[in-house]
Design a protein around this motif. Structure first.
Motif, PDB file in Angstrom:
ATOM      1  N   ASN A 154       0.792  -1.152  -0.165  1.00 51.88           N
ATOM      2  CA  ASN A 154       0.524  -0.221  -0.135  1.00 51.88           C
ATOM      3  C   ASN A 154       0.826   1.214  -0.414  1.00 51.88           C
ATOM      4  O   ASN A 154       0.489   2.387  -0.530  1.00 51.88           O
ATOM      5  N   ASN A 157       2.457   1.949  -3.459  1.00 52.15           N
ATOM      6  CA  ASN A 157       0.971   2.168  -4.169  1.00 52.15           C
ATOM      7  C   ASN A 157       0.762   4.020  -3.946  1.00 52.15           C
ATOM      8  O   ASN A 157       0.945   5.080  -4.957  1.00 52.15           O
ATOM      9  N   GLU A 158       0.975   4.460  -2.513  1.00 50.47           N
ATOM     10  CA  GLU A 158       1.065   5.832  -2.229  1.00 50.47           C
ATOM     11  C   GLU A 158       2.183   6.722  -3.051  1.00 50.47           C
ATOM     12  O   GLU A 158       1.307   7.580  -3.467  1.00 50.47           O
ATOM     13  N   ARG A 161       1.311   7.170  -6.824  1.00 53.53           N
ATOM     14  CA  ARG A 161       0.317   7.940  -6.937  1.00 53.53           C
ATOM     15  C   ARG A 161       1.079   9.691  -7.096  1.00 53.53           C
ATOM     16  O   ARG A 161       1.091  10.217  -7.631  1.00 53.53           O
ATOM     17  N   HIS A 182      -4.738   6.227   0.891  1.00 51.36           N
ATOM     18  CA  HIS A 182      -5.381   5.875   0.190  1.00 51.36           C
ATOM     19  C   HIS A 182      -5.533   6.293  -1.086  1.00 51.36           C
ATOM     20  O   HIS A 182      -7.072   6.168  -1.878  1.00 51.36           O
ATOM     21  N   GLY A 183      -4.593   6.487  -1.932  1.00 50.70           N
ATOM     22  CA  GLY A 183      -4.906   7.140  -3.175  1.00 50.70           C
ATOM     23  C   GLY A 183      -5.442   8.113  -3.796  1.00 50.70           C
ATOM     24  O   GLY A 183      -5.490   8.481  -4.586  1.00 50.70           O
ATOM     25  N   ILE A 184      -5.947   9.061  -2.460  1.00 48.08           N
ATOM     26  CA  ILE A 184      -5.819  10.302  -2.792  1.00 48.08           C
ATOM     27  C   ILE A 184      -5.220  11.708  -2.775  1.00 48.08           C
ATOM     28  O   ILE A 184      -4.868  11.683  -0.863  1.00 48.08           O
ATOM     29  N   VAL A 185      -5.242  12.192  -3.224  1.00 48.03           N
ATOM     30  CA  VAL A 185      -3.873  13.365  -3.295  1.00 48.03           C
ATOM     31  C   VAL A 185      -4.864  14.550  -2.253  1.00 48.03           C
ATOM     32  O   VAL A 185      -5.542  15.024  -2.187  1.00 48.03           O
ATOM     33  N   LEU A 186      -4.328  14.281  -0.959  1.00 47.12           N
ATOM     34  CA  LEU A 186      -4.655  15.448   0.350  1.00 47.12           C
ATOM     35  C   LEU A 186      -4.361  17.104  -0.213  1.00 47.12           C
ATOM     36  O   LEU A 186      -4.920  18.146  -0.111  1.00 47.12           O
ATOM     37  N   LYS A 205      -7.709  14.483   6.173  1.00 50.14           N
ATOM     38  CA  LYS A 205      -7.340  13.174   5.975  1.00 50.14           C
ATOM     39  C   LYS A 205      -8.495  12.047   6.849  1.00 50.14           C
ATOM     40  O   LYS A 205      -9.412  12.707   7.512  1.00 50.14           O
ATOM     41  N   SER A 206      -9.266  11.139   6.217  1.00 47.07           N
ATOM     42  CA  SER A 206      -9.233  10.188   7.228  1.00 47.07           C
ATOM     43  C   SER A 206      -9.041   9.376   8.147  1.00 47.07           C
ATOM     44  O   SER A 206      -7.860   9.158   8.262  1.00 47.07           O
ATOM     45  N   SER A 207      -9.489   8.017   8.233  1.00 48.83           N
ATOM     46  CA  SER A 207      -9.557   7.334   8.821  1.00 48.83           C
ATOM     47  C   SER A 207      -8.590   6.157   8.671  1.00 48.83           C
ATOM     48  O   SER A 207      -8.462   6.241   6.936  1.00 48.83           O
TER      49      SER A 207
END
Lengths: 275, 275
Positions: A154, A157-158, A161, A182-186, A205-207
């Motif tokens: 993981n 992968n991050e 990205r 989680h693959g999302i560019v914050l 951020k998320s959990s």
């Protein structure tokens, strides 16, 4: 150490911004036998003035002509630029004539474009520019897993990205770091600086597994100026905002106090990974 | 209006986020003779529930399977997605089985990649997706100078700088807007949203002509979802933070209440320019 110059023949000027880097460079240069001066560009009196016998001169960054005059007067041969300079509010600065001349060439260039022009001007004046990393042993971000929990797929992968975003951005000569989760560019860094970006991403951020900071020099960036840097404060800040990892381009990012950075990351369960 | 469908044969679902857009779309769809329902994805009871006879159903965005069931039950044929959805904290959401199935396909895609997968799923269920702009007359950002002080060469340079950054970023499927001032990229938008970016850039700006907001869809972006939007609040916020201009890709950015936006910009000396 670069073999290209000999301390005994050299007169070094440390052009100094904020942070820990200038005093590290001064200490090391001094131990290596250099003599020289410090040009303090910060608003403070400079944390480094009492560390050595080197004379410190304070200048506004806009007074480029006056700085050049001082460097000639002091018979400087080599220059190292180090420390953060809060992106000068360029249009708020008062320039002397040399400064205005350079600024007119810099307008509408990206970060690197501007620094390339500035370096050319410095070299035209007869000075050699040296990278801060020349003075710091063991200061390049290493390759692979160097601290904290073992990286998993993981994380890779991050990193992929985030690195893709930075490579694309670097064609526009902007951006040295991003935050991905989680693959999302914050968050993407422009001129606010890495610390501000870490704080922002911490709120977005998320959990689940925490975000990661991905940092790399721009493609073809001249590492003698504005090389991306991390230090223990970066690790502490990332930890405070729930990050899981700091991942840097190996040999591309400068680390201040690598051993302490590794210790700090191990203590706080932050993965350090050089990609 | 797209000639591709007839209100009398259609049953429309407005899938609604925050902001002014959903109620505008509902009003217009209703006037055009559509019948249908509203799926409210916001945390509030929805500002639009009393505007018409359309039934409103509230769902969590993770319950994609349950939403699909409701749409079938209501014999929906067409879907319009509109309004801001505060980037859902994906990993904080509870998904039903259909939701989990879709999420597993979306992981590690960029914004557009995710939306393309979602749209395919929606179409696989037999629904047609319509762009919100279909329902709004005169809602595309026009070409050239449309409000505020006349643009000068400097503005065109700033736009060129910002647009280049956005084009490069769009290859990574991230970023719809940037802020540029004096050729320097003050801020790049990731998931924080345009309003937050405007506020940040307001703190980073220097004196002289104020920063400009540059906004464009990503290259090859499907404008049926997540089309960049501006409205009077964008103009007011930009003004409050010392901006000089809002410059958008013409026909690429949706404007809510174009006439009011132009009035607001004229009153506040904000240049609106479609490039």
């Amino acid at each position: 150490m670069s073999p290209a110059f000999n301390p005994l023949d050299s007169r070094l000027a440390i052009i100094s911004g904020e942070g820990d880097l200038p005093s590290k460079v001064l200490k090391s240069a001094s131990l290596l036998g250099f003599q020289g001066i410090v040009i303090n560009l910060t608003d403070t009196d400079g944390q480094i003035k009492n560390l050595s016998e080197w004379k410190t001169f304070k200048f506004k960054i806009g007074n480029i002509g006056r700085i050049f005059k001082k460097l000639h007067l002091e018979k400087i041969t080599h220059i190292v630029l180090c420390g953060n300079i809060d992106r000068p509010k360029l249009y708020d600065m008062k320039f002397d004539i040399k400064g205005l001349d350079i600024m007119s060439k810099i307008a509408f260039k990206g970060d690197d474009g501007a620094l390339k022009i500035l370096s050319k001007e410095i070299e035209n004046e007869g000075f050699n520019i040296i990278a801060p990393s020349t003075f710091l042993r063991n200061s390049n971000f290493p390759k692979g897993h160097i601290a904290g929990p073992k990286p998993n797929d993981n994380l890779l992968n991050e990193i992929e990205r985030g690195y893709e975003v930075l490579k694309n951005l670097s064609a526009s000569d902007v951006g040295q770091s991003v935050v991905v989760q989680h693959g999302i560019v914050l968050a993407i860094e422009a001129i606010e600086g890495t610390d501000e970006m870490i704080k922002r991403a911490g709120k977005l951020k998320s959990s689940g597994t925490g975000p990661i900071l991905i940092k790399t020099p721009k493609l073809n960036q001249d590492l003698r100026f504005d090389q991306p840097v991390i230090g223990i404060n970066t690790v502490k800040l990332a930890h405070r905002h729930g990050f899981s990892s700091i991942s840097c381009k190996y040999d591309g990012v400068l680390v201040i106090d690598l051993n302490k950075v590794i210790d700090t990351a191990n203590h706080r369960n932050i993965t350090l990974f050089g990609f």
